[in-house]
Design an enzyme around this catalytic site. Structure first.
Site, mmCIF file in Angstrom:
data_model
loop_
_atom_site.group_PDB
_atom_site.id
_atom_site.type_symbol
_atom_site.label_atom_id
_atom_site.label_comp_id
_atom_site.label_asym_id
_atom_site.label_seq_id
_atom_site.Cartn_x
_atom_site.Cartn_y
_atom_site.Cartn_z
ATOM 1 N N ASP A 135 0.862 -1.183 0.000
ATOM 2 C CA ASP A 135 0.000 0.000 0.000
ATOM 3 C C ASP A 135 0.897 1.231 0.000
ATOM 4 O O ASP A 135 2.048 1.176 0.438
ATOM 5 C CB ASP A 135 -0.938 0.009 1.216
ATOM 6 C CG ASP A 135 -2.203 0.809 0.948
ATOM 7 O OD1 ASP A 135 -3.278 0.204 0.782
ATOM 8 O OD2 ASP A 135 -2.109 2.056 0.885
ATOM 9 N N PHE B 155 -16.882 -10.002 -4.179
ATOM 10 C CA PHE B 155 -18.279 -9.776 -3.773
ATOM 11 C C PHE B 155 -18.418 -9.604 -2.266
ATOM 12 O O PHE B 155 -19.528 -9.630 -1.747
ATOM 13 C CB PHE B 155 -19.156 -10.941 -4.248
ATOM 14 C CG PHE B 155 -19.094 -11.150 -5.738
ATOM 15 C CD1 PHE B 155 -19.864 -10.366 -6.593
ATOM 16 C CD2 PHE B 155 -18.241 -12.092 -6.287
ATOM 17 C CE1 PHE B 155 -19.786 -10.538 -7.978
ATOM 18 C CE2 PHE B 155 -18.159 -12.280 -7.668
ATOM 19 C CZ PHE B 155 -18.934 -11.493 -8.509
ATOM 20 N N LEU B 156 -17.285 -9.438 -1.559
ATOM 21 C CA LEU B 156 -17.414 -9.392 -0.094
ATOM 22 C C LEU B 156 -18.272 -8.222 0.341
ATOM 23 O O LEU B 156 -18.317 -7.178 -0.307
ATOM 24 C CB LEU B 156 -16.042 -9.342 0.587
ATOM 25 C CG LEU B 156 -15.156 -8.100 0.510
ATOM 26 C CD1 LEU B 156 -15.592 -7.013 1.472
ATOM 27 C CD2 LEU B 156 -13.719 -8.479 0.792
ATOM 28 N N ARG B 157 -18.972 -8.452 1.457
ATOM 29 C CA ARG B 157 -19.792 -7.392 2.045
ATOM 30 C C ARG B 157 -19.045 -6.841 3.234
ATOM 31 O O ARG B 157 -18.591 -7.618 4.089
ATOM 32 C CB ARG B 157 -21.134 -7.966 2.532
ATOM 33 C CG ARG B 157 -21.975 -8.606 1.453
ATOM 34 C CD ARG B 157 -23.016 -9.534 2.088
ATOM 35 N NE ARG B 157 -22.374 -10.643 2.806
ATOM 36 C CZ ARG B 157 -22.992 -11.476 3.628
ATOM 37 N NH1 ARG B 157 -24.275 -11.334 3.881
ATOM 38 N NH2 ARG B 157 -22.340 -12.453 4.229
ATOM 39 N N CYS C 238 -19.234 1.502 -2.283
ATOM 40 C CA CYS C 238 -19.308 0.657 -3.489
ATOM 41 C C CYS C 238 -20.571 0.870 -4.316
ATOM 42 O O CYS C 238 -20.503 1.394 -5.422
ATOM 43 C CB CYS C 238 -19.178 -0.810 -3.101
ATOM 44 S SG CYS C 238 -17.523 -1.200 -2.512
ATOM 45 N N ARG D 92 -18.508 6.308 4.138
ATOM 46 C CA ARG D 92 -18.530 6.807 2.755
ATOM 47 C C ARG D 92 -19.970 6.803 2.229
ATOM 48 O O ARG D 92 -20.669 5.818 2.350
ATOM 49 C CB ARG D 92 -17.631 5.934 1.855
ATOM 50 C CG ARG D 92 -16.157 6.074 2.170
ATOM 51 C CD ARG D 92 -15.282 5.203 1.276
ATOM 52 N NE ARG D 92 -15.421 3.781 1.553
ATOM 53 C CZ ARG D 92 -14.744 2.825 0.923
ATOM 54 N NH1 ARG D 92 -13.871 3.144 -0.003
ATOM 55 N NH2 ARG D 92 -14.930 1.554 1.229
ATOM 56 N N GLY E 150 -36.671 1.918 3.529
ATOM 57 C CA GLY E 150 -36.120 2.900 4.460
ATOM 58 C C GLY E 150 -35.250 3.899 3.738
ATOM 59 O O GLY E 150 -35.585 4.353 2.639
#
Ligand SMILES: NC(=O)c1ccc[n+]([C@@H]2O[C@H](COP(=O)([O-])OP(=O)(O)OC[C@H]3O[C@@H](n4cnc5c(N)ncnc54)[C@H](O)[C@@H]3O)[C@@H](O)[C@H]2O)c1
Length: 437
Positions: free
Chosen positions: A32, A154-156, A265, A335, A258
């Site tokens: 990074d 596809f991670l949440r 994302c 975000r 809601g």
């Protein structure tokens, strides 16, 4: 057999992926450009709040299987596979900003002297992968020995470790058998547990990811449009969602009406897909996404305006408590947080806004953050429930009623048990729920 794996970009996606690859038995170096993040990760600590990530980082930085660096040269010829996990934020035009992808490739390419595989995991517009391959080949001594594959993620957030270790599917966008077999070795562990695998071309892999996000966003905006219909006609959107959700073709997930979706994302990914659809002349898709976005943005305005209306049309100088700042529960990510958009709207109208969140830090002008629910609610003329942390459902409405100036709750997530709050003297407002329930 263990591989040497580099993971370039180590925040929400990359930190989990690097730790996951180490758990799968590989030797991993994360890269990074943010020195402080690299130091934190090397100390076995997580730079973000994500359940289970820190123990996994500690386990593998201690075992020596995982470390982090700021120097792309260290991994260039060391790794068998490079995973690109850098950010692809939204550019002012709405399209994806690929500058981090390009910068990462440019830092790596001059040092690649042997054939290697560069695998994109970042979410990108269709057509990115072949252009990236050309860019890498042109700038690298290894030239045509460099292949690019796309393996969308596809991670949440809030379930990042679980989703990394036990993905519900693995998508491999590949151009040749060598890339496919190398990637299958990377994922040998989940594949041995019968994780579904989809092997496809690069364009399909790139599109699968944005299609998944666009579909989920559409589901949320659809149920919010139905909430508007229920509100207008006197129905109950939660019962409606439960009922249609029993249909296996529909499913109950992502049908919570809601305040709508936010985060780092979904909003930018669907906007980028709309921009890409426009570029390809597929206006039916950009139009559809435009409606999804408009409904989503409208929910935020609607809740903020409802709060102003409930305050008698003027919130100037009034103390308003907001429960939740993260874009969803289980993360400290703010975000594009729907909650903070509403809080900022009220602050801009002169309200004295006090936010409480169990994990997220609020850094918005005109919005105060309180360390406890009690402090945020003390003296409040109205409370807004905007991020559905499970702990908010455990709150004691009777005790809280003694702290506020006026027991008025706007439940922007339709998750509070209205009869229980009403019994404690609260007026609870929920858009799209019949008043009698
Ligand atoms: N956050 C998620 O839940 C999630 C899930 C699936 C896919 N994605 C996609 O994954 C990508 C990354 O998402 P994120 O949320 O982790 O983004 P992020 O912006 O939080 O993290 C990106 C990381 O890359 C680093 N970076 C930037 N330029 C670099 C360079 N040249 N070399 C090395 N590192 C560099 C940044 O310092 C940062 O740590 C995006 O395309 C996103 O859409 C994210």
């Amino acid at each position: 057999m263990a591989l040497r794996v580099s993971v370039i970009g180590t925040n929400y996606l990359g930190a989990a992926h690097a730790a996951g690859m180490a758990e799968f038995g590989h030797e991993v170096i994360g890269v990074d450009i943010v020195e402080e993040r690299v130091q934190t990760l090397n100390a076995g600590r997580s730079p973000i709040f994500e359940e289970g990530l820190e123990p996994l980082l500690t386990k593998h930085t201690s075992s020596g299987r995982l470390r982090f660096t700021t120097d792309h040269r260290e991994v260039a010829d060391w790794a068998d596979v490079h995973f690109l996990c850098v950010g692809t934020p939204q550019s002012p035009s709405g399209a994806a900003d690929l500058s981090q992808v390009h910068a990462a490739a440019d830092s790596l390419a001059p040092h690649l002297t042997r054939p290697t595989l560069v695998v994109g995991k970042s979410t990108v517009p269709v057509g990115t992968a072949p252009a990236l391959q050309e860019r890498l080949r042109a700038a690298s001594p290894a030239g045509d020995g460099i292949d690019v594959a796309w393996n969308p993620e596809f991670l949440r957030e809030a379930y990042a470790v679980e989703d990394t270790l036990r993905p519900d599917r693995i998508v491999l966008g590949v151009q040749n058998e060598r890339a496919a077999s190398l990637l299958k070795r990377c994922y040998a562990m989940p594949l041995s547990e019968n994780t579904p695998i989809i092997e496809c071309d690069l364009a399909t892999a790139e599109l699968i990811k944005v299609a998944a996000n666009a579909f989920l966003a559409t589901k949320i905006s659809f149920i919010n449009a139905m909430a508007q219909m229920c509100q207008a006609a006197g129905g109950d959107v939660t019962l409606l969602a439960d009922a249609i959700g029993h249909d296996k073709r529909i499913g109950r997930d992502f049908l919570n009406a809601g305040l709508g979706f936010g985060g780092g994302c979904l909003p930018k990914d669907i906007r980028a897909l709309a921009a890409s659809a426009q570029d390809h002349g597929v206006t039916v898709l950009s139009d559809l996404i435009g409606s999804v976005e408009a409904i989503n943005a409208g929910q935020r305005t609607e809740i903020a305006e409802l709060a102003i209306e409930q305050a008698g049309g003027d919130v100037t100088g009034k103390r308003i408590a907001v429960l939740g700042a993260a874009f969803k529960p289980g993360t400290d990510d703010t975000r594009n947080s729907p909650s903070l958009t509403v809080a900022a709207h009220l602050a801009a109208h002169g309200a004295d806004v006090h936010v409480y969140d169990p994990q997220a830090t609020v850094d918005s002008p005109g919005i105060s953050q309180d360390p406890t629910v009690e402090e945020a609610l003390t003296g409040a003329e109205m409370v807004l429930h905007l991020t559905e942390w499970p702990e908010f459902r455990q709150l004691d409405p009777e005790h809280l009623a003694t702290l506020v100036k006026n027991p008025l709750m706007i439940d922007g997530r339709l998750k509070l048990h209205r009869p229980q709050w009403a019994k404690a003297g609260w007026k609870v407002v929920q858009i799209g729920r019949a008043a009698t329930l």
